[in-house]
Design an enzyme around this catalytic site. Structure first.
Site, PDB file in Angstrom:
ATOM      1  CD  GLU A 104      -2.920  -1.140   2.352  1.00  0.00           C
ATOM      2  OE1 GLU A 104      -4.107  -1.377   2.117  1.00  0.00           O
ATOM      3  OE2 GLU A 104      -2.486  -0.905   3.503  1.00  0.00           O
TER       4      GLU A 104
HETATM    5  C1  ACM Z   1      -2.259  -5.271   4.110  1.00  0.00           C
HETATM    6  O1  ACM Z   1      -3.382  -5.642   4.504  1.00  0.00           O
HETATM    7  N1  ACM Z   1      -2.100  -4.041   3.676  1.00  0.00           N
HETATM    8  C2  ACM Z   1      -1.128  -6.168   4.098  1.00  0.00           C
END
Ligand code: ACM
Length: 696
Positions: free
Chosen positions: A322
């Site tokens: 992310e």
């Molecule tokens: C995650 O849930 N961003 C690994």
């Protein structure tokens, strides 16, 4: 992780018994093992466990085995309330003879032999395992076999040949968003041992906190944790505690995103201008490490080296998930670097960063684990991919020769029922089409406890008992997948996990009492009735439905924080309705049981309202309480119509369906679990519905 044939001959019959514990309850005690062993044959009779119980350790010996045996004895004494001698017997007539073949590896490895054979007869028991790992698993199985019987405590005669299906069976705990104290970590390791999980993945750094002491870079935890961090000594203790239970500890340092807390003390690592503060909100944020800054790699070299010396495990998790790239886009220096070095986009920039970090991890003797995002062209083949975005990415990784572990489907924070996690198999979906060779790359899975909405008080309840269902999925043969059996055994293990010190059941009453404040027994019972039938909203809707923006300072003192993520009472009501409808509404005993519950719900609101006037936190669920009463009334009216043999009118049905639609809506971030089942009753009671279809 080779799969052994297990469904054969006698084994088939015995497995049937294990899978249907409630059906054999009358003849003999149900075997409520979880996870179910690879192969189990029932014998005749049972081994009494009384104060004469002794054990003897033979073969390979090491202090860890002595401690495991002592722990086993303590647990057995607790289960039976029988004082047991904690010292091993010298002679070969011990009640439980334990033989361990040889030492396991000094640093526990993926795929080490964890098998064991446990034979229990009326006259004694033998546990034989090649390594201490198998011995420890076998001791846990024995503990689960011992149960109360009419004339004392006993373990049924059985022969068990057991081994795990997957070598990597993990639980990830996020200690960064909310700090999770050491005693909570330790009791969860106890729980993992009980269900034979063998990897504790420790998520130690985040936007909201850098939670481990760095002696080389003390500003990381010093300024990035509000003083809530683990000292190196404490971490070493946890690692030793885990090793004593056959559990590896894999640390995660999430980078280049999810890293704001690093920058409070070290803004020079960041891609933006700063200044930076510990993030208090939840979500995905812009700050990211600057992959073009050589100082970053100098610090990471030293930090990874320092951490690699603390964590003996061969694997080292670097996160990688992310990254939104906004700080990279906004930084002219980074843009110029990308142009000069032919780095075409942010994915390529992250690949460049991952490649550099991977070299540092290898330099310090470790293998990289990363979330799916690290799987980009050119990354070295020995990294392990942890798939959180979908099973397809796990299969894709395996096809390309990467080892992988599945976490998609095992996110405990999403509030799914145990049965839904249980249905997810690392070898299903796209992975089902892999060649046998490619399948070997799938090492197993990990459940994940992300910590936005948990703290020391309620985290056990967000992990257990559902985590035991995932543990079974990763240990037991693929064919073991009957949810009814799993749930029956989950209730059993859930109670036992509390004996280990987990608080996933006891916390609930304590929190509800605080929410209620001073209350009469009737008022508290009414709150409990309502709370037992609701669940927090699912998936990622908690954030979206919050009354105010949630932060790490938001108190967790609401009903939504207190209730379990899966309502047992709601599930049981649903099963009762299904059974009743399956009887074509003829089973009067079932109708009576439904009527009793529905009446209680209808009348519950009147009991609760005075308390709702006095407690702000109860008031928040007053509308839910009215919905429950309305569901009770609708269900009772449906049963009345069925009892009279007169289908309910269409106009009545429409009115009830409107009520049920209201009840289905989340309120106070809570779902009222029985609503769909009451809807089934209303539909069944109407003309053309299940109770009247045959008569039309
Ligand atoms: C995650 O849930 N961003 C690994």
């Amino acid at each position: 992780m080779a799969q052994k044939p297990w469904l054969n001959g006698l084994g088939m019959i015995i497995v049937w018994i294990v899978l249907h514990p409630t059906m054999i309850a009358a003849q003999q005690p149900a075997l409520s093992l979880i996870p179910i062993p690879a192969n189990l044959q029932a014998g005749s009779g049972s081994l009494r466990v009384d104060s004469s119980f002794t054990f003897a350790l033979a073969g390979h010996s090491e202090p860890r085995l002595g401690r495991a045996a002592e722990r086993f004895l303590r647990q057995l004494a607790l289960q039976t309330s029988i004082p047991l001698s904690p010292k091993p017997a010298k002679n070969s007539n011990a009640t439980l003879m334990i033989h361990t073949g040889h030492a396991s590896r000094e640093i526990q490895e993926v795929g080490e032999d964890e098998s064991y054979v446990l034979e229990v007869s009326a006259t004694g028991a033998k546990l034989i395992a090649p390594t201490p790992l198998g011995t420890m698993h076998g001791l846990q199985t024995f503990l689960q076999l011992v149960n109360v019987s009419p004339d004392g405590f006993a373990a049924p005669a059985v022969t068990i040949h057991d081994q795990p299906r997957f070598p990597w069976r993990g639980l990830m705990i996020d200690s960064a968003r909310h700090f999770i104290p050491l005693d909570v970590i330790r009791r969860n390791l106890d729980g993992m041992e009980a269900v034979k999980m063998n990897v504790f993945h420790w998520h130690l750094s985040e936007n909201q906190g850098f939670r481990i002491e760095s002696k080389k870079f003390p500003k990381l935890h010093g300024l990035g944790s509000d003083g809530l961090y683990y000292t190196q000594e404490e971490v070493r203790d946890v690692i030793a505690y885990a090793r004593d239970r056959g559990i590896r500890v894999v640390p995660e340092f999430d980078m280049p995103g999810h890293s704001t807390a690093w920058f409070v003390g070290h803004p020079e690592l960041a891609s933006g201008k700063g200044p930076y503060e510990i993030e208090r909100r939840w979500g995905i944020f812009d700050p990211a490490i600057d992959p073009t800054n050589e100082k970053v790699y100098k610090l990471l070299d030293d930090l990874i080296g320092e951490m690699a010396r603390i964590f003996p495990d061969h694997f080292f998790h670097i996160g990688g998930d992310e990254v939104n790239g906004k700080e990279w886009d906004a930084n002219p220096k980074i843009q110029a670097y990308m142009k000069d070095h032919g780095i075409k986009n942010n994915d390529a920039l992250q690949a460049y960063f991952s490649g550099r970090v991977q070299k540092l991890v290898v330099k310090h003797g470790k293998i990289v684990v990363g979330w799916d995002e690290v799987l980009v062209p050119g990354v070295p083949k020995d990294i392990v991919i942890q798939s959180w975005r979908g099973q397809a990415s796990l299969a894709l990784a395996a096809k390309q020769g990467f080892r992988g572990i599945l976490s998609n489907g095992y996110y405990l924070d999403l509030g799914w029922p145990a049965g839904r996690h249980y249905a997810v198999d690392p070898m299903s979906g796209d992975a089902g089409n892999l060649s046998p060779e490619e399948k070997q790359h799938i090492l197993g899975g990990e459940s994940c406890m992300w910590a936005e909405y948990v703290n020391a008080e309620n985290v056990d309840s967000r992990i257990w008992p559902r985590n035991a269902a995932i543990a079974e999925r990763l240990w037991s043969p693929q064919e073991v997948r009957d949810p009814a059996s799993m749930y029956a055994r989950l209730d059993f293990i859930s109670a036992r996990l509390e004996w280990l010190g987990l608080t996933h059941k006891t916390y609930y009453r304590r929190m509800l009492q605080r929410i209620a404040g001073p209350s009469s027994p009737e008022e508290f019972a009414a709150l409990r009735t309502l709370a037992d039938l609701v669940e927090p909203v699912k998936d990622y809707t908690r954030e979206q439905t919050a009354p105010a923006q949630p932060t790490s300072a938001t108190p967790m003192n609401r009903v939504v924080d207190a209730v379990p993520l899966e309502s047992d009472a709601g599930r049981h009501f649903g099963e009762l309705v299904d059974q009743y409808l399956a009887s074509s509404c003829h089973d009067a005993a079932l109708a009576d049981r439904l009527r009793a519950q529905l009446s209680r719900w209808r009348d519950n609101d009147a009991q609760l309202q005075p308390l709702a006037q006095r407690s702000l936190l109860v008031k928040e669920v007053a509308a839910r309480s009215q919905d429950l009463s309305a569901l009770g009334a609708a269900g009772l009216a449906a049963l009345d119509a069925i009892a009279k043999g007169q289908p309910a009118l269409d106009s009545w049905k429409s009115e009830q369906l409107a009520v049920i639609e209201q009840a289905k809506k989340p309120k106070a971030q809570l779902l009222l679990i029985p609503a769909p089942s009451v809807q089934k009753l209303v539909e069944a009671a109407s003309a053309g519905g299940a109770c009247f279809a045959a008569k039309l």
